[in-house]
Design a protein around this motif. Structure first.
Motif, short mmCIF file in Angstrom:
data_model
loop_
_atom_site.label_atom_id
_atom_site.label_comp_id
_atom_site.label_asym_id
_atom_site.label_seq_id
_atom_site.Cartn_x
_atom_site.Cartn_y
_atom_site.Cartn_z
N LEU A 43 -3.47 28.77 -11.88
CA LEU A 43 -3.59 28.22 -10.53
C LEU A 43 -2.30 28.46 -9.78
CD1 LEU A 43 -4.94 26.33 -8.36
CD2 LEU A 43 -3.85 24.42 -9.56
N ALA A 44 -2.41 28.99 -8.57
CA ALA A 44 -1.24 29.20 -7.72
C ALA A 44 -1.15 28.10 -6.68
CB ALA A 44 -1.33 30.55 -7.02
N LEU A 45 0.04 27.48 -6.58
CA LEU A 45 0.34 26.55 -5.49
C LEU A 45 1.13 27.32 -4.45
CD1 LEU A 45 1.60 23.27 -7.25
CD2 LEU A 45 -0.71 23.87 -6.56
N VAL A 46 0.59 27.43 -3.24
CA VAL A 46 1.25 28.22 -2.21
C VAL A 46 1.51 27.37 -0.97
CG1 VAL A 46 0.14 30.32 -3.05
CG2 VAL A 46 -0.88 29.08 -1.14
N GLY A 47 2.50 27.80 -0.20
CA GLY A 47 2.85 27.10 1.02
C GLY A 47 4.26 27.46 1.41
N GLU A 48 4.62 27.12 2.64
CA GLU A 48 5.96 27.39 3.13
C GLU A 48 6.98 26.48 2.44
OE1 GLU A 48 5.41 28.36 7.75
OE2 GLU A 48 4.48 26.47 7.12
N VAL A 226 -6.35 29.26 -6.09
CA VAL A 226 -5.17 29.02 -5.27
C VAL A 226 -5.36 27.70 -4.53
CG1 VAL A 226 -6.13 30.42 -3.39
CG2 VAL A 226 -3.68 29.96 -3.46
N LEU A 227 -4.27 26.94 -4.44
CA LEU A 227 -4.25 25.68 -3.72
C LEU A 227 -3.18 25.79 -2.64
CD1 LEU A 227 -4.40 22.17 -5.34
CD2 LEU A 227 -2.75 22.65 -3.54
N VAL A 228 -3.57 25.60 -1.39
CA VAL A 228 -2.67 25.76 -0.25
C VAL A 228 -2.16 24.39 0.18
CG1 VAL A 228 -2.43 26.64 2.10
CG2 VAL A 228 -3.96 27.80 0.48
N ARG A 233 0.25 17.97 1.69
CA ARG A 233 -1.19 17.75 1.61
C ARG A 233 -1.94 19.06 1.36
NH1 ARG A 233 -2.61 13.51 6.55
NH2 ARG A 233 -1.27 11.80 5.79
N ILE A 234 -3.05 18.96 0.63
CA ILE A 234 -3.87 20.13 0.36
C ILE A 234 -4.62 20.53 1.63
CG2 ILE A 234 -5.83 21.02 -0.97
CD1 ILE A 234 -5.03 19.09 -3.20
N GLN A 235 -4.50 21.80 1.99
CA GLN A 235 -5.24 22.34 3.13
C GLN A 235 -6.48 23.12 2.69
OE1 GLN A 235 -3.93 21.47 6.27
NE2 GLN A 235 -2.60 20.30 4.89
N GLU A 236 -6.36 23.78 1.55
CA GLU A 236 -7.49 24.58 1.06
C GLU A 236 -7.31 24.81 -0.44
OE1 GLU A 236 -10.14 28.42 2.51
OE2 GLU A 236 -8.34 27.82 3.61
N HIS A 237 -8.42 24.91 -1.14
CA HIS A 237 -8.40 25.07 -2.60
C HIS A 237 -9.66 25.79 -3.02
CE1 HIS A 237 -8.30 23.03 -6.86
NE2 HIS A 237 -8.03 24.33 -6.90
N GLY A 238 -9.51 26.85 -3.80
CA GLY A 238 -10.69 27.56 -4.27
C GLY A 238 -10.31 28.82 -5.02
N PRO A 239 -11.32 29.62 -5.43
CA PRO A 239 -11.04 30.89 -6.11
C PRO A 239 -10.18 31.80 -5.25
CG PRO A 239 -13.37 30.31 -6.24
CD PRO A 239 -12.75 29.36 -5.28
N VAL A 243 -10.50 32.42 -1.11
CA VAL A 243 -9.51 31.85 -0.20
C VAL A 243 -8.74 32.94 0.54
CG1 VAL A 243 -7.38 30.49 -0.07
CG2 VAL A 243 -9.27 29.72 -1.52
N LEU A 244 -8.37 34.01 -0.15
CA LEU A 244 -7.57 35.05 0.49
C LEU A 244 -8.39 36.01 1.34
CD1 LEU A 244 -4.92 35.96 -2.23
CD2 LEU A 244 -4.89 34.16 -0.51
N ASP A 245 -9.66 36.20 0.98
CA ASP A 245 -10.50 37.13 1.75
C ASP A 245 -11.27 36.43 2.87
OD1 ASP A 245 -9.68 39.19 0.14
OD2 ASP A 245 -11.44 39.08 -1.19
N ALA A 246 -11.59 35.16 2.69
CA ALA A 246 -12.35 34.43 3.71
C ALA A 246 -11.81 33.01 3.83
CB ALA A 246 -13.84 34.42 3.35
N PRO A 247 -10.55 32.87 4.29
CA PRO A 247 -9.95 31.53 4.38
C PRO A 247 -10.70 30.66 5.38
CG PRO A 247 -8.61 33.14 5.54
CD PRO A 247 -9.65 33.91 4.79
N ARG A 248 -10.83 29.37 5.04
CA ARG A 248 -11.55 28.44 5.89
C ARG A 248 -10.64 27.57 6.75
NH1 ARG A 248 -15.59 26.58 0.96
NH2 ARG A 248 -16.75 28.55 0.81
N HIS A 249 -9.38 27.48 6.36
CA HIS A 249 -8.47 26.59 7.10
C HIS A 249 -7.53 27.43 7.97
CE1 HIS A 249 -5.42 23.54 7.94
NE2 HIS A 249 -6.32 22.64 7.58
N PRO A 250 -7.26 26.99 9.20
CA PRO A 250 -6.36 27.75 10.08
C PRO A 250 -4.98 27.99 9.48
CG PRO A 250 -7.52 26.06 11.33
CD PRO A 250 -7.85 25.82 9.87
#
Length: 268
Positions: A43-48, A226-228, A233-239, A243-250
């Motif tokens: 699982l990747a935790l990503v964010g600024e 990946v968990l963004v 706070r979590i913005q998005e989480h999924g395969p 997540v990278l090809d069809a992100p749902r969160h701005p």
């Protein structure tokens, strides 16, 4: 299919994090983070910077105490304070951490073989010959040999030092490796070598990875999910592919748009 069991016979349920929170004064660094990491998963935790990903990682390994929430490995609660030295060592063996800059986590006065011997002496019952054999085996596993074994950290390249850090973490046969920006300080070619090494280790050892990064370019190469995070706070989480090809969160789309692409040139 029967449940998987570890070396001790315990059922391997993986890592479960629920409602993790951490405040520093008025600032909330992590706010209600929950996720699961199955045995052998990645699982990747990503964010600024400042998103809370490193604070989350430090709570998992016990370097920070959570204000609320639970961390369970194979159903055992790791959130409460460890009771005694034996329990602290047992927890350390379960989840190990590899830092961004291994030079800061390696003793500059101790050779590579001495570094591994310290870990093996603390966590195993091996005698001197057994520890030397195990250290050589670990170094070979990460692509290092006798020359590197006798070197001090300053005598190694950045990529070699990171390989030593990985070997040291693997010495206690952890269930989970937490990799905090583990390739961020390396040039691109060395990054690729380390990522290939990590994929091979995961496949052979079945160790789970929690990969902390701000670099979405490496996520596809190392993670299943990946968990963004943003502001704790979590913005998005999924395969990863979804997540990278069809992100749902701005915010996820913003992170993806900030990744340099072929033909990109800086302004000015």
């Amino acid at each position: 299919m029967p449940p998987r069991r570890g070396r001790t016979g315990a059922v391997n349920e993986g890592l479960t994090v629920e409602g993790l929170r951490k405040r520093y004064g008025p600032h909330t660094a992590v706010d209600g983070v929950s996720f699961t990491l199955p045995p052998g998963g990645s699982l990747a935790l990503v964010g600024e910077s400042g998103s809370g990903k490193t604070t989350t990682a430090r709570m998992l390994v016990g370097l920070e105490r959570a204000d609320a929430g639970t961390v369970r490995l194979d159903g055992r609660d790791r959130s409460a304070r460890a009771r005694g030295r034996a329990e602290r060592l047992a927890r350390a063996r379960e989840i190990q951490m590899v830092f961004q800059d291994p030079y800061l986590s390696l003793d500059p006065r101790v050779t590579v073989s001495g570094c591994l011997d310290e870990v093996l002496r603390l966590h195993t019952d091996l005698d001197g010959a057994g520890r030397r054999a195990r250290a050589a085996e670990l170094l070979d596993r990460v692509g290092l040999g006798s020359r590197e074994a006798s070197a001090l950290p300053r005598g190694l390249s950045g990529g070699q030092r990171q390989r030593v850090a990985i070997a040291r973490a693997l010495a206690v046969e952890p269930r989970v490796l937490v990799l905090d920006e583990a390739v961020a300080a390396l040039d691109v070619s060395i990054q690729a070598q380390i990522l290939d090494l990590l994929r091979e280790i995961r496949r052979e050892a079945g160790v789970g990875y929690l990969f902390v990064t701000h670099d979405l370019a490496v996520v596809r190469h190392i993670a299943d999910e990946v968990l963004v995070l943003r502001s704790g706070r979590i913005q998005e989480h999924g395969p990863v592919n979804r997540v990278l090809d069809a992100p749902r969160h701005p915010y996820t789309r913003l992170l993806l748009d900030s990744v340099p692409r072929r033909g990109w040139r800086p302004v000015g």
